[in-house]
Design a protein around this motif. Structure first.
Motif, PDB file in Angstrom:
ATOM      1  N   LYS A 154       0.598  -1.483  -0.179  1.00  0.00           N
ATOM      2  CA  LYS A 154      -0.211  -0.089  -0.343  1.00  0.00           C
ATOM      3  C   LYS A 154       0.677   1.427  -0.003  1.00  0.00           C
ATOM      4  O   LYS A 154       0.252   2.314  -0.350  1.00  0.00           O
ATOM      5  CB  LYS A 154      -0.852   0.045   1.141  1.00  0.00           C
ATOM      6  CG  LYS A 154      -2.049  -1.420   0.948  1.00  0.00           C
ATOM      7  CD  LYS A 154      -2.463  -1.193   2.837  1.00  0.00           C
ATOM      8  CE  LYS A 154      -3.893  -2.138   2.369  1.00  0.00           C
ATOM      9  NZ  LYS A 154      -4.288  -1.832   3.111  1.00  0.00           N
ATOM     10  N   THR A 168     -11.657   7.848   3.484  1.00  0.00           N
ATOM     11  CA  THR A 168      -9.943   7.330   3.840  1.00  0.00           C
ATOM     12  C   THR A 168      -9.973   5.944   3.401  1.00  0.00           C
ATOM     13  O   THR A 168     -10.890   4.949   3.876  1.00  0.00           O
ATOM     14  CB  THR A 168      -9.643   7.732   4.548  1.00  0.00           C
ATOM     15  OG1 THR A 168     -10.135   9.312   5.719  1.00  0.00           O
ATOM     16  CG2 THR A 168      -8.252   7.111   4.892  1.00  0.00           C
ATOM     17  N   ASN A 170      -7.764   3.120   4.577  1.00  0.00           N
ATOM     18  CA  ASN A 170      -7.238   3.021   5.224  1.00  0.00           C
ATOM     19  C   ASN A 170      -5.910   2.504   4.393  1.00  0.00           C
ATOM     20  O   ASN A 170      -5.675   1.412   3.833  1.00  0.00           O
ATOM     21  CB  ASN A 170      -7.162   1.883   6.651  1.00  0.00           C
ATOM     22  CG  ASN A 170      -8.392   2.411   7.519  1.00  0.00           C
ATOM     23  OD1 ASN A 170      -8.370   3.767   7.146  1.00  0.00           O
ATOM     24  ND2 ASN A 170      -9.495   1.970   7.726  1.00  0.00           N
ATOM     25  N   GLY A 171      -4.752   2.871   5.187  1.00  0.00           N
ATOM     26  CA  GLY A 171      -3.394   2.236   4.508  1.00  0.00           C
ATOM     27  C   GLY A 171      -2.401   2.909   3.558  1.00  0.00           C
ATOM     28  O   GLY A 171      -1.436   2.878   3.491  1.00  0.00           O
ATOM     29  N   GLU A 173      -1.685   5.864   2.392  1.00  0.00           N
ATOM     30  CA  GLU A 173      -0.794   7.086   2.535  1.00  0.00           C
ATOM     31  C   GLU A 173      -0.566   8.115   1.368  1.00  0.00           C
ATOM     32  O   GLU A 173      -0.927   9.291   1.796  1.00  0.00           O
ATOM     33  CB  GLU A 173       0.331   7.299   3.521  1.00  0.00           C
ATOM     34  CG  GLU A 173       0.158   6.264   5.184  1.00  0.00           C
ATOM     35  CD  GLU A 173      -1.117   6.281   5.695  1.00  0.00           C
ATOM     36  OE1 GLU A 173      -1.180   7.698   5.922  1.00  0.00           O
ATOM     37  OE2 GLU A 173      -1.304   6.217   6.763  1.00  0.00           O
ATOM     38  N   SER A 210     -12.775  16.484  10.657  1.00  0.00           N
ATOM     39  CA  SER A 210     -11.682  15.568  10.787  1.00  0.00           C
ATOM     40  C   SER A 210     -10.248  16.390  11.412  1.00  0.00           C
ATOM     41  O   SER A 210     -10.322  16.721  12.394  1.00  0.00           O
ATOM     42  CB  SER A 210     -10.962  14.597   9.565  1.00  0.00           C
ATOM     43  OG  SER A 210     -10.464  15.423   8.732  1.00  0.00           O
ATOM     44  N   GLU A 214      -4.794  16.101   9.003  1.00  0.00           N
ATOM     45  CA  GLU A 214      -5.714  14.925   7.788  1.00  0.00           C
ATOM     46  C   GLU A 214      -6.131  15.727   6.654  1.00  0.00           C
ATOM     47  O   GLU A 214      -5.766  15.151   5.526  1.00  0.00           O
ATOM     48  CB  GLU A 214      -6.878  14.580   8.681  1.00  0.00           C
ATOM     49  CG  GLU A 214      -7.191  13.594   7.918  1.00  0.00           C
ATOM     50  CD  GLU A 214      -6.684  12.117   7.847  1.00  0.00           C
ATOM     51  OE1 GLU A 214      -6.411  10.363   7.329  1.00  0.00           O
ATOM     52  OE2 GLU A 214      -5.649  12.049   9.035  1.00  0.00           O
ATOM     53  N   LYS A 218      -4.669  14.391   2.640  1.00  0.00           N
ATOM     54  CA  LYS A 218      -5.933  13.234   2.119  1.00  0.00           C
ATOM     55  C   LYS A 218      -6.538  15.094   1.087  1.00  0.00           C
ATOM     56  O   LYS A 218      -6.822  14.385   0.583  1.00  0.00           O
ATOM     57  CB  LYS A 218      -6.415  13.513   2.767  1.00  0.00           C
ATOM     58  CG  LYS A 218      -6.005  11.837   3.542  1.00  0.00           C
ATOM     59  CD  LYS A 218      -5.933  10.651   2.618  1.00  0.00           C
ATOM     60  CE  LYS A 218      -4.270   9.725   3.447  1.00  0.00           C
ATOM     61  NZ  LYS A 218      -4.945   9.257   2.572  1.00  0.00           N
TER      62      LYS A 218
END
Length: 564
Positions: A154, A168, A170-171, A173, A210, A214, A218
């Motif tokens: 990932k 999101t 997960n993992g 990034e 959030s 963050e 993102k």
């Protein structure tokens, strides 16, 4: 070059001197006619000077320039062409070909003609481990998102996911999923200031849900770049200044750069004379590059119907030529320091920040949208855009001006883009309706050629937008010959083209002898004679500045009436 030539110095002219010369050249028109009001309620000056820029920005000028240059996320720009294909085999063959020929980011709209099954997802997963991507999905349950369940490494995956709702992975990034997709509002009619304010309002919404940290990891923006070249450059530059101000509100003085994605706008694309779309695409892509976009997509010129291998290749090559041959991407902030661009950038920043604060005071983006304020504001701007095109205050080459009357509308429609609110749609609909009506239209050209030609040409161009070619009578030199021609002419609708004095003599005679089944109009404005002529049976007038779509629809309804 001789030493004498090297030592020549040209005297500089002041703004007042330039204004004086410009006023002479206008030959009686007011100097103020050189100023232009934009959709953003900004007045563009015909000339910008260093003094004007310094007066407006002062010490902030250096800060504006340094901010824009420091918040460029990538060096140069990346090509992100969309992959097309009717089957999985064709899609993946086109994908590999695209990467081999210079595509940096593979762009995929999940709404493909085929289903994303386990086999195709596994194949895509293998590609995404080595190639950056831009995915366009409908929601966080989109079938194509299952591809990420098949990826183990990932940390090596890099890309962007455009969705109306942030989520999101997960993992992953290096996959950004918090998107302020201003293209959505652009296609609803938004001007540059509204687009910028909306991107900040969405960023604020994400941060409140959030955290700013963050969001920094993102968040990204996706802009549509329209044909207003300098305005679009300023829009992209203004975002970077606004982002620094936005970050400062969260206590961050040196924020990290936010990726800026851009695509050329479909708002000005037309199904008519589609190669003009290629010119629009090149202009818009160049504005995106100069404005500092990090990832750019160019839509094929025939994307509204069905792209071909050739049109896809041409679209990709637009960016490759800009990247490899123009060398513009090697210059950091190419428009930096321009008196005009810097002034316009500052004005966008000021107005967008003010609108953003209004949205926040209204309760944030969701409250602003649910109250109907957002839609009402966008609709007002869209209607103004449409009005400008329908009256030819704004040009759509090949559609509302310089139209090719024999151009055929393509029968196929790309279903993904069928709902885009394009400015050319009313003219495309006119083509279809006039073709069905089979209206017989003639132009009564009175006098010598030099007398009637300007208005006859105007009428021809007017009806060319509807795909109709009116037949001209040729030179009619007497009232009697013109009256006889009208009585014998086999037309549903006739327009008189003559100079003013001739028309004032001719039209009353024509109305006295006009066949009942012929609709008669006159080219030109005749305010003093208007009421009298219309009471005597004249249908109306055709003139510059008129709403073409409204007038031609009225003509169409009148023609249908006499055809019954």
């Amino acid at each position: 070059m001789s030493k004498q030539m090297k030592e020549i110095q040209f005297p500089s002219a002041s703004y007042d001197q330039w204004k004086e010369e410009a006023t002479k050249a206008l030959k009686g028109k007011p100097f103020e006619s050189l100023f232009t009001k934009t959709q953003e309620d900004i007045t563009l000056s015909p000339l910008y000077t260093q003094e004007m820029l310094v007066e407006k920005l002062g010490d902030q000028l250096e800060n504006q320039i340094s901010t824009i240059r420091s918040l460029k996320e990538a060096e140069g720009f990346n090509v992100a062409q969309q992959i097309f294909g009717g089957t999985t085999e064709q899609f993946f063959a086109n994908l590999q070909d695209s990467v081999d020929k210079g595509n940096n980011y593979i762009t995929i709209d999940s709404r493909t003609a085929f289903e994303w099954d386990n086999e195709s997802l596994a194949k895509l997963a293998n590609i995404l481990t080595t190639t950056p991507f831009k995915l366009i999905v409908q929601n966080d349950n989109d079938p194509i998102l299952a591809v990420f369940n098949q990826i183990e490494e990932k940390q090596n995956i890099k890309g962007f996911i455009i969705s109306e709702k942030q989520f999101t992975l997960n993992g992953f990034e290096n996959v950004r999923t918090f998107c302020a997709n201003s293209a959505t509002y652009h296609y609803e009619g938004a001007n540059a200031v509204q687009e910028l304010a909306i991107t900040l309002a969405l960023a604020s919404k994400f941060a409140n849900e959030s955290s700013f940290e963050e969001v920094s990891k993102k968040f990204f923006v996706n802009f549509a770049i329209d044909t207003q070249f300098f305005a679009e450059i300023a829009k992209l530059r203004a975002f970077k200044v606004l982002w620094k101000a936005f970050a400062a509100a969260f206590g961050v003085d040196n924020p990290q750069a936010i990726p800026v994605l851009a695509e050329n706008s479909l708002r000005s694309y037309s199904k008519l004379d589609v190669y003009v779309n290629l010119l629009r695409a090149g202009n818009e892509a160049f504005a995106g590059v100069i404005g500092g976009a990090d990832v750019i997509t160019v839509h094929p010129h025939d994307v509204l119907s069905k792209p071909t291998d050739q049109s896809i290749r041409i679209a990709r090559n637009v960016l490759l030529v800009l990247k490899e041959e123009s060398r513009v991407a090697e210059v950091l902030d190419p428009s930096g320091g321009s008196y005009f661009i810097e002034t316009l950038t500052a004005e966008y920043v000021e107005k967008a920040w003010d609108l953003f604060n209004q949205i926040e005071e209204a309760g944030g983006f969701d409250a602003y949208a649910s109250a109907g304020t957002l839609q009402a504001d966008l609709e007002e701007v869209y209607n103004a855009r449409l009005q400008a095109v329908e009256t030819r205050k704004e040009s759509l080459i090949g559609t509302n001006i310089y139209a090719n009357p024999v151009d055929e509308l393509p029968t196929e429609t790309n279903p993904i883009l069928s709902d885009v609110k394009r400015l050319a749609v009313p003219f495309e609909q006119l083509r279809e309706q006039f073709k069905l009506a089979q209206a017989k239209i003639g132009v009564l050209t009175y006098g010598k050629l030099k007398d009637f030609k300007p208005r006859a040409d105007f009428v021809a161009g007017f009806f060319a937008t509807a795909g109709n070619i009116p037949e001209q009578s040729g030179e009619l030199l007497t009232v009697e010959s013109a009256t006889q021609w009208l009585q014998n002419a086999n037309y549903d609708y006739v327009i008189v083209a003559a100079k003013d004095d001739d028309a004032k003599e001719l039209v009353p005679a024509l109305l006295s002898n006009k066949p009942e089944n012929v609709i008669l109009d006159v080219a030109g404005k005749f305010k003093e004679e208007q009421d009298e002529w219309q009471q005597s049976g004249l249908n109306g007038f055709i003139f510059a500045g008129q709403n073409i779509v409204k007038k031609l629809n009225e003509v169409l309804e009148s023609v249908k009436g006499v055809q019954q």
